[in-house]
Design a protein around this motif. Structure first.
Motif, PDB file in Angstrom:
ATOM      1  N   PRO A  89      44.454  -9.858  24.481  1.00 22.94           N
ATOM      2  CA  PRO A  89      45.068  -9.056  23.406  1.00 22.94           C
ATOM      3  C   PRO A  89      43.984  -8.414  22.536  1.00 22.94           C
ATOM      4  CG  PRO A  89      46.040 -11.256  23.531  1.00 22.94           C
ATOM      5  CD  PRO A  89      44.809 -11.278  24.387  1.00 22.94           C
ATOM      6  N   GLN A  90      44.037  -7.118  22.378  1.00 22.33           N
ATOM      7  CA  GLN A  90      43.025  -6.418  21.586  1.00 22.33           C
ATOM      8  C   GLN A  90      43.462  -4.988  21.315  1.00 22.33           C
ATOM      9  OE1 GLN A  90      39.388  -5.356  23.962  1.00 22.33           O
ATOM     10  NE2 GLN A  90      40.449  -6.456  25.604  1.00 22.33           N
ATOM     11  N   ASP A  91      42.820  -4.380  20.329  1.00 21.95           N
ATOM     12  CA  ASP A  91      42.997  -2.963  20.053  1.00 21.95           C
ATOM     13  C   ASP A  91      41.828  -2.217  20.674  1.00 21.95           C
ATOM     14  OD1 ASP A  91      45.341  -3.245  18.548  1.00 21.95           O
ATOM     15  OD2 ASP A  91      44.186  -3.755  16.743  1.00 21.95           O
ATOM     16  N   TYR A  92      42.121  -1.102  21.317  1.00 24.30           N
ATOM     17  CA  TYR A  92      41.061  -0.315  21.933  1.00 24.30           C
ATOM     18  C   TYR A  92      40.654   0.805  20.964  1.00 24.30           C
ATOM     19  CZ  TYR A  92      42.473  -3.004  26.021  1.00 24.30           C
ATOM     20  OH  TYR A  92      42.768  -4.030  26.882  1.00 24.30           O
ATOM     21  N   SER A  93      40.498   2.001  21.418  1.00 25.05           N
ATOM     22  CA  SER A  93      40.037   3.068  20.532  1.00 25.05           C
ATOM     23  C   SER A  93      41.138   3.464  19.535  1.00 25.05           C
ATOM     24  CB  SER A  93      39.625   4.297  21.360  1.00 25.05           C
ATOM     25  OG  SER A  93      40.754   4.877  21.962  1.00 25.05           O
ATOM     26  N   HIS A 148      48.620  -0.516  25.836  1.00 22.40           N
ATOM     27  CA  HIS A 148      47.258  -0.252  25.360  1.00 22.40           C
ATOM     28  C   HIS A 148      46.254  -0.286  26.514  1.00 22.40           C
ATOM     29  CE1 HIS A 148      47.809  -0.282  20.916  1.00 22.40           C
ATOM     30  NE2 HIS A 148      48.892  -1.005  21.220  1.00 22.40           N
ATOM     31  N   PHE A 149      46.414  -1.260  27.403  1.00 25.56           N
ATOM     32  CA  PHE A 149      45.482  -1.396  28.528  1.00 25.56           C
ATOM     33  C   PHE A 149      45.544  -0.161  29.429  1.00 25.56           C
ATOM     34  CE2 PHE A 149      45.034  -2.825  33.026  1.00 25.56           C
ATOM     35  CZ  PHE A 149      43.666  -3.036  33.018  1.00 25.56           C
ATOM     36  N   GLN A 150      46.754   0.240  29.800  1.00 24.04           N
ATOM     37  CA  GLN A 150      46.890   1.391  30.687  1.00 24.04           C
ATOM     38  C   GLN A 150      46.331   2.649  30.028  1.00 24.04           C
ATOM     39  OE1 GLN A 150      50.371   2.581  33.479  1.00 24.04           O
ATOM     40  NE2 GLN A 150      50.867   3.496  31.512  1.00 24.04           N
ATOM     41  N   ALA A 151      46.613   2.847  28.751  1.00 25.21           N
ATOM     42  CA  ALA A 151      46.103   4.018  28.040  1.00 25.21           C
ATOM     43  C   ALA A 151      44.576   4.014  27.989  1.00 25.21           C
ATOM     44  CB  ALA A 151      46.682   4.066  26.627  1.00 25.21           C
ATOM     45  N   GLU A 152      43.989   2.836  27.810  1.00 22.69           N
ATOM     46  CA  GLU A 152      42.529   2.738  27.762  1.00 22.69           C
ATOM     47  C   GLU A 152      41.908   3.064  29.120  1.00 22.69           C
ATOM     48  OE1 GLU A 152      38.601   1.818  26.313  1.00 22.69           O
ATOM     49  OE2 GLU A 152      40.469   2.608  25.486  1.00 22.69           O
ATOM     50  N   ASN A 211      46.661   5.434  17.714  1.00 24.37           N
ATOM     51  CA  ASN A 211      47.437   6.439  16.986  1.00 24.37           C
ATOM     52  C   ASN A 211      48.474   7.129  17.871  1.00 24.37           C
ATOM     53  OD1 ASN A 211      46.024   5.898  14.657  1.00 24.37           O
ATOM     54  ND2 ASN A 211      44.509   7.511  14.990  1.00 24.37           N
ATOM     55  N   LYS A 212      48.204   7.231  19.173  1.00 24.32           N
ATOM     56  CA  LYS A 212      49.115   7.933  20.068  1.00 24.32           C
ATOM     57  C   LYS A 212      50.261   7.062  20.556  1.00 24.32           C
ATOM     58  CE  LYS A 212      45.623  11.162  21.796  1.00 24.32           C
ATOM     59  NZ  LYS A 212      44.844  11.590  22.989  1.00 24.32           N
ATOM     60  N   LEU A 213      50.085   5.747  20.531  1.00 26.53           N
ATOM     61  CA  LEU A 213      51.110   4.850  21.050  1.00 26.53           C
ATOM     62  C   LEU A 213      52.117   4.480  19.966  1.00 26.53           C
ATOM     63  CD1 LEU A 213      48.910   2.462  23.223  1.00 26.53           C
ATOM     64  CD2 LEU A 213      50.415   4.286  24.025  1.00 26.53           C
TER      65      LEU A 213
END
Length: 394
Positions: free
Chosen positions: A93-97, A113-117, A102-104
Motif C-alpha cells: 500500500p502506497q501513494d505514487y506520483s 494506483h498500481f496500474q496507473a503507475e 490527482n487523476k484517480l
C-alpha cells in the motif's frame, strides 16, 4: 585531337558509371534485401538482440523494479509468506506520483494506483534518449500438485531421482508429462477463486497475454486459474512456449507430448513459431544445468520485451524457470511453492557495447551433468532402461 580523345574517354566513363548505377538499382528491385522481421510468436531460440543493431551492438538490460511487492523486500520472510493469504498478492500500500493521485477518484483501490503507475512508467519509452524499452508485470505461476509429486513422496527422494523418475509410471499413475492430480485440480481452482477475490471484480491489471510451458500440468493450471474454457468474452488465446519448460533431463515427467497431441488436447492454445512436432529437449541420460536454464530464461525475456507490447502477462511455468527469471532480473531469491504465484515488475532498457556478442550470446544451452546416482541408476545398466510406450504418449 587530344581534347577529342579526352572527351570520348570522359563520356565512356560517365556512360559506364550510369550503367553500373542503373544495373545496381535494377538488382535491388529484382532481388530486394531481406530484412529481419520480429515475429510476435517467437519466445525461444536465437537471442533477438543479435539482429537489432549492426556495428556497435545493443544489449538489453532487464531489471526487477523493487518496491511494488512485499516479495521484493529483503525483510519479507519467505518461509512464512503465502501469496494467497496476503492482501493484494503482496502489493505494498502506497501513494505514487502526485499526478496519479490527482487523476484517480478518491475511492480508488491500491490496484488502481498500481496500474496507473505502471502505465505512467511505460511512457518513458517515448523519450528515446532514456533508452527505456518498457515495463512489464509478470504473474509467474507454478503448477499445482501433479502425479510425479505423489510418486516422489511414495518412493522417497533418492529412489525417485535415481530410478522411478525415469519410468513412464508404476501401473497406477502415469508420470510422462505428469498431469495434475485431483488435489492439484482443486488447487488450481482455488487459484481462480483467489484471483477473483483480488482482481476479478475490478478487472484491473488483468493479464493481456497468457503464456504456458507445453507441459500438461502448466497448461491445466493456467486454464483452471483463469477459467479460460468458460470465460465470456473469450480471453486471448494462450500460447505454448518451448523455453518455459521445466529443466529437462532424465525425468519423464519433464518430457512433453507431440505437437499433434497438444493441439488436439488443448484446442484453446496457440503455438509459438517453429514449435517442433516432437520434443527436441528431453534426453534419457543427462540433465540440464542451472546455467542452461538461466540462459533460456534470458532469451525468453528478451523475446518477450522485443516482440510483444502487452504489459500485464500471466505465465504458467515451473520451479527452475521461475528461479531463473528472478535471477535474470536481479530479484531476490524467493521460493515459490507448488500451486503458488509470484508477481514481478521488470524494466527493460538499452545499453550499448563494443563487444561483438550480446550478453545472452556469451552462454550456450545444453550443458549437461551426470546425476549423482550409484546402485539405483538405470543408465549404468542398459537392461534397466524403461520401455516407453510412445504410441500412448503421442
Amino acid at each position: 585531337m587530344i581534347n577529342l580523345l579526352g572527351s570520348r574517354r570522359v563520356r565512356r566513363l560517365l556512360f559506364f558509371i550510369a550503367a553500373t548505377v542503373t544495373l545496381f538499382y535494377l538488382m535491388t528491385i529484382v532481388f530486394p534485401e531481406k530484412k529481419y522481421e520480429i515475429s510476435p510468436l517467437v519466445f525461444s531460440g536465437i537471442p533477438p538482440t543479435r539482429f537489432v543493431a549492426p556495428g556497435r551492438r545493443k544489449n538489453l538490460k532487464l531489471e526487477n523494479v523493487k518496491g511494488f511487492f512485499l516479495q521484493d523486500l529483503a525483510e519479507t520472510m519467505e518461509d512464512h509468506f503465502n501469496v494467497f493469504q496476503t492482501r493484494d498478492f503482496g502489493l505494498i500500500p502506497q501513494d505514487y506520483s502526485i499526478d496519479i493521485t490527482n487523476k484517480l477518484p478518491p475511492n480508488a483501490t491500491q490496484w488502481d494506483h498500481f496500474q496507473a503507475e505502471i502505465l505512467r512508467l511505460n511512457q518513458e519509452k517515448l523519450t528515446t534518449m532514456l533508452g527505456v524499452l518498457g515495463y512489464k508485470v509478470l504473474y509467474l505461476f507454478r503448477p499445482s500438485e501433479s502425479w510425479h509429486h505423489t510418486g516422489e513422496s511414495f518412493y522417497g527422494k533418492e529412489s525417485w531421482e535415481c530410478l522411478w523418475t525415469r519410468q513412464d509410471g508404476n501401473g497406477t499413475a502415469q508420470w510422462i508429462d505428469a498431469e495434475l492430480t485431483p488435489t492439484g485440480i482443486d488447487g488450481a481452482k482455488y487459484l481462480h477463486k483467489s484471483w477473483n477475490k483480488h482482481l476479478g471484480s475490478t478487472n484491473l491489471a488483468m493479464p493481456e497475454l497468457f503464456l504456458s510451458s507445453p507441459l500438461s500440468r502448466a497448461a491445466d493450471t493456467l486454464i483452471h486459474t483463469f477459467n479460460l474454457t468458460f470465460r465470456n468474452p473469450r480471453p486471448p488465446s494462450p500460447i505454448f512456449v518451448e523455453y518455459l519448460r521445466e529443466s529437462f533431463g532424465v525425468d519423464t515427467h519433464n518430457s512433453r507430448r507431440s505437437y499433434t497431441t497438444l493441439k488436439k488436447k488443448y484446442p484453446l492454445f496457440e503455438f509459438e513459431e517453429e514449435f517442433s512436432e516432437f520434443d527436441p529437449l528431453w534426453t534419457s541420460y543427462r540433465d540440464e544445468t542451472d546455467e542452461s536454464v538461466l540462459h533460456r530464461a534470458k532469451i525468453f525475456l528478451e523475446n518477450l520485451f522485443l516482440r510483444r507490447n502487452e504489459i500485464f502477462i500471466a505465465i504458467a511455468t515451473h520451479e527452475s524457470i521461475i528461479k531463473a527469471i528472478l535471477e535474470a532480473v536481479g530479484h531476490r531469491p524467493f521460493p515459490v511453492p507448488i500451486g503458488h504465484m509470484i508477481p514481478v515488475v521488470i524494466k527493460g532498457s538499452w545499453f550499448k557495447s563494443w563487444d561483438p556478442r550480446t550478453e545472452v550470446e556469451k552462454y550456450k544451452m545444453f550443458y549437461k551433468r551426470n546425476r549423482n546416482c550409484t546402485e539405483l541408476d538405470p543408465v549404468t545398466d542398459p537392461d534397466a532402461e524403461p520401455e516407453v510406450d510412445m504410441d500412448e504418449f503421442d
